[in-house]
Design a protein around this motif. Structure first.
Motif, PDB file in Angstrom:
ATOM      1  N   LYS A 227      -5.998   6.095   4.698  1.00 56.19           N
ATOM      2  CA  LYS A 227      -6.310   5.245   3.690  1.00 56.19           C
ATOM      3  C   LYS A 227      -5.931   5.540   2.188  1.00 56.19           C
ATOM      4  CE  LYS A 227     -10.139   2.920   6.468  1.00 56.19           C
ATOM      5  NZ  LYS A 227     -11.523   2.763   6.375  1.00 56.19           N
ATOM      6  N   LEU A 228      -4.753   6.283   2.325  1.00 52.68           N
ATOM      7  CA  LEU A 228      -4.135   6.692   0.907  1.00 52.68           C
ATOM      8  C   LEU A 228      -3.480   5.565   0.097  1.00 52.68           C
ATOM      9  CD1 LEU A 228      -2.265  10.004   2.005  1.00 52.68           C
ATOM     10  CD2 LEU A 228      -4.698   9.589   0.993  1.00 52.68           C
ATOM     11  N   GLN A 229      -4.042   5.195  -1.096  1.00 59.70           N
ATOM     12  CA  GLN A 229      -3.343   4.197  -2.032  1.00 59.70           C
ATOM     13  C   GLN A 229      -3.192   5.016  -3.425  1.00 59.70           C
ATOM     14  OE1 GLN A 229      -6.149   1.086  -1.833  1.00 59.70           O
ATOM     15  NE2 GLN A 229      -5.014   0.090  -0.286  1.00 59.70           N
TER      16      GLN A 229
ATOM     17  N   ASP B 228       4.976   9.167   6.930  1.00 56.85           N
ATOM     18  CA  ASP B 228       4.189   9.037   5.585  1.00 56.85           C
ATOM     19  C   ASP B 228       3.449   7.897   5.389  1.00 56.85           C
ATOM     20  OD1 ASP B 228       5.133  11.555   4.518  1.00 56.85           O
ATOM     21  OD2 ASP B 228       6.621  10.443   3.006  1.00 56.85           O
ATOM     22  N   VAL B 229       3.898   6.626   6.239  1.00 57.97           N
ATOM     23  CA  VAL B 229       3.405   5.278   6.058  1.00 57.97           C
ATOM     24  C   VAL B 229       2.047   5.626   7.102  1.00 57.97           C
ATOM     25  CG1 VAL B 229       3.471   2.732   6.612  1.00 57.97           C
ATOM     26  CG2 VAL B 229       5.543   4.049   5.366  1.00 57.97           C
TER      27      VAL B 229
ATOM     28  N   ALA C 131      11.352  -6.729  -2.631  1.00 59.19           N
ATOM     29  CA  ALA C 131      10.485  -5.473  -2.494  1.00 59.19           C
ATOM     30  C   ALA C 131      10.099  -4.958  -3.795  1.00 59.19           C
ATOM     31  CB  ALA C 131      11.807  -4.278  -2.199  1.00 59.19           C
ATOM     32  N   LEU C 132      10.726  -5.354  -4.940  1.00 56.62           N
ATOM     33  CA  LEU C 132      10.290  -4.746  -6.332  1.00 56.62           C
ATOM     34  C   LEU C 132       9.096  -5.413  -6.681  1.00 56.62           C
ATOM     35  CD1 LEU C 132      11.204  -2.568  -8.152  1.00 56.62           C
ATOM     36  CD2 LEU C 132      12.521  -4.308  -9.280  1.00 56.62           C
ATOM     37  N   SER C 133       8.919  -6.608  -6.472  1.00 59.06           N
ATOM     38  CA  SER C 133       7.780  -7.299  -7.050  1.00 59.06           C
ATOM     39  C   SER C 133       6.553  -6.987  -6.091  1.00 59.06           C
ATOM     40  CB  SER C 133       7.896  -9.131  -6.825  1.00 59.06           C
ATOM     41  OG  SER C 133       8.115  -9.283  -5.509  1.00 59.06           O
TER      42      SER C 133
ATOM     43  N   ILE D  92       5.063   0.390  -1.453  1.00 57.48           N
ATOM     44  CA  ILE D  92       5.082   1.864  -1.065  1.00 57.48           C
ATOM     45  C   ILE D  92       5.242   2.752  -2.357  1.00 57.48           C
ATOM     46  CG2 ILE D  92       6.442   3.634   0.255  1.00 57.48           C
ATOM     47  CD1 ILE D  92       5.455   1.421   1.934  1.00 57.48           C
ATOM     48  N   ILE D  93       5.968   2.823  -3.196  1.00 55.13           N
ATOM     49  CA  ILE D  93       5.906   3.498  -4.508  1.00 55.13           C
ATOM     50  C   ILE D  93       5.057   3.005  -5.407  1.00 55.13           C
ATOM     51  CG2 ILE D  93       7.346   4.167  -6.350  1.00 55.13           C
ATOM     52  CD1 ILE D  93      10.096   3.823  -4.613  1.00 55.13           C
TER      53      ILE D  93
END
Length: 466
Positions: free
Chosen positions: A266-268, A258-259, A160-162, A166-167
């Motif tokens: 197309k939010l990034q 949100d996802v 998840a962290l690598s 999402i964040i």
């Protein structure tokens, strides 16, 4: 194309190597980074006062660049704190406890649940939640506490962290240092994160099953679960069970929405982060209003402050090193001024072009180097303080090879966070080890072989997809 290198380039390269050496020695890099910024400013401006000002201005520049990442982490931790304190988190994951019937299901269920929660909340707040609620269930199903810790580490602090899809805190750091868009790094990291995750978690699981079968790993009769300070607040009985169940459904649905919005619109990068952050703030407000009634105004501020303390504590070591490596790109012009040679594309790009003219590099050498650099930067146990360096080196090697900057950047990010983010550095695994009541050194020994094997396989994959 060639740029004549001057003292600025050589000093930047020298301090990059020194920073790597300091990390290998497991020492803090802040002083070295500050000296590097100061000397670069002194060489460029020939002014002592301007050089001193440059150190402070570089910190401001780094903080401005990182502020979105720091804020989203702070807000999410603040929200997670109140969800944990009220007991809403426990209800949110309670359906998963019904799935755990044996050690195999315990390992994969806890791992996948940890990964999902870490994507949205980051691993730190997820550790106490998963450990406190799922550890007794897992042990009851036959999975030792060490196995629970391995699953939490590899899926949360590893997968998840690598990726941090999402964040987007990790890809933001590496993308900025490499001069890429966040979306490019995320896209390039997907096959690497999948490869690393599948190889590492599978090998760890096979080792656990083998040791359980031959008796090397035994099931504990009792557990030692450490509660967080926040959990000691006696507010779990304030909300009714019906209210907590309703909120435990609404909250995941809001983040799921949100996802969906991210994909549709197309939010990034900053926009995606802002959507998640805004949602977390309103969840924090809603739960505070329902829980504290007349004291809600003060409690909202209190939980936000807790989040801010966590955010700046985590990113405190990152700011000086980011300040230095931002000087390798546009940060030099904005912090120190227009003192680069005519035609320069930034210190890092200039060095990459010069390297391409001297040393014939290839994807194999580049991938192996980025994995090594990423792993070295993770030796400080942070996972984040050095991945800006991985981005800078990836940009240098990508310029030299002529392709694959995004893949190399993602590879450095994966290696740095898997090593330093909390899987094989003893002082980085302490939160998971403490919540599961296991020896952190034993946990890192258990993680070492799967993680190293995963890094080797992932590096080979990177060579072919560059």
């Amino acid at each position: 194309m060639s740029i004549e290198l001057n003292a600025l380039h050589y000093v930047y390269l020298l301090f990059t190597l020194i920073i790597l050496g300091v990390m290998i020695k497991k020492r803090d890099t802040t002083l070295v980074c500050i000296l590097g910024i100061f000397i670069l400013g002194l060489i460029a401006t020939s002014s002592l006062s301007q050089s001193v000002m440059g150190v402070f201005n570089s910190f401001i520049y780094a903080i401005v660049e990182l502020m979105g990442t720091i804020l989203i982490i702070s807000v999410i931790v603040g929200m997670s704190t109140i969800l944990t304190n009220t007991g809403i988190n426990e209800i949110m994951i309670s359906p998963f406890t019904k799935l755990i019937k044996n050690p195999t299901l315990a390992y994969w269920t806890i791992g996948i649940l940890m990964m999902i929660i870490s994507w949205f909340f980051w691993p730190s707040p997820a550790v106490a939640l998963i450990g406190a609620v799922m550890l007794p269930v897992a042990i009851g199903a036959g999975l030792p506490a060490l196995g629970v810790a391995v699953a939490m580490n590899l899926f949360g602090h590893g997968i998840a962290l690598s990726g941090d899809f999402i964040i987007q805190g990790a890809p933001k750091l590496t993308a900025d240092a490499a001069g890429l868009a966040v979306g490019e790094v995320i896209s390039a990291s997907i096959p690497l994160v999948i490869t690393m995750g599948v190889v590492t978690t599978s090998i760890a699981f096979i080792m656990l099953k083998k040791d359980l079968k031959n008796g090397k790993l035994k099931l504990e009769e009792k557990t030692n679960i450490r509660k967080s300070e926040e959990n000691e607040e006696n507010i779990k009985e304030v909300l009714s069970i019906k209210t907590k169940k309703t909120l435990s459904i609404i909250i995941p649905l809001l983040f799921a929405l949100d996802v969906v919005i991210m994909f549709i619109a197309k939010l990034q990068g900053g926009d995606a982060t802002a959507l998640i952050g805004g949602t977390a703030i309103f969840i924090l407000i809603l739960v505070s209003l329902l829980t504290f009634k007349g004291k809600a105004l003060e409690e909202i501020t209190k939980h936000l402050v807790k989040g801010f303390k966590f955010g700046f504590e985590i990113f405190g070591p990152v700011i000086p090193i980011a300040a230095f490596f931002y000087l390798g790109d546009d940060g030099f012009l904005k912090v120190i001024g227009e003192f680069l040679p005519q035609g320069s594309e930034g210190l890092v790009n200039d060095l990459g072009i010069a390297l391409a003219n001297i040393v014939p590099l290839n994807p194999g050498v580049g991938a192996a180097t980025l994995t090594t650099v990423g792993a070295i930067t993770g030796l400080d146990g942070s996972g984040f303080s050095g991945i800006s360096l991985a981005g800078s080196v990836a940009r240098l090697f990508g310029a030299a090879i002529g392709k694959g900057v995004a893949t190399l950047t993602a590879l450095g990010q994966v290696a740095g966070i898997w090593v330093g983010g909390g899987t094989i550095i003893p002082w980085a695994v302490i939160p998971v080890a403490a919540i599961c009541g296991v020896d952190p050194f034993e946990l890192t020994r258990r993680n070492f072989k799967p993680v190293v094997t995963g890094l080797i396989v992932t590096t080979i994959v990177a060579m072919f997809i560059m």
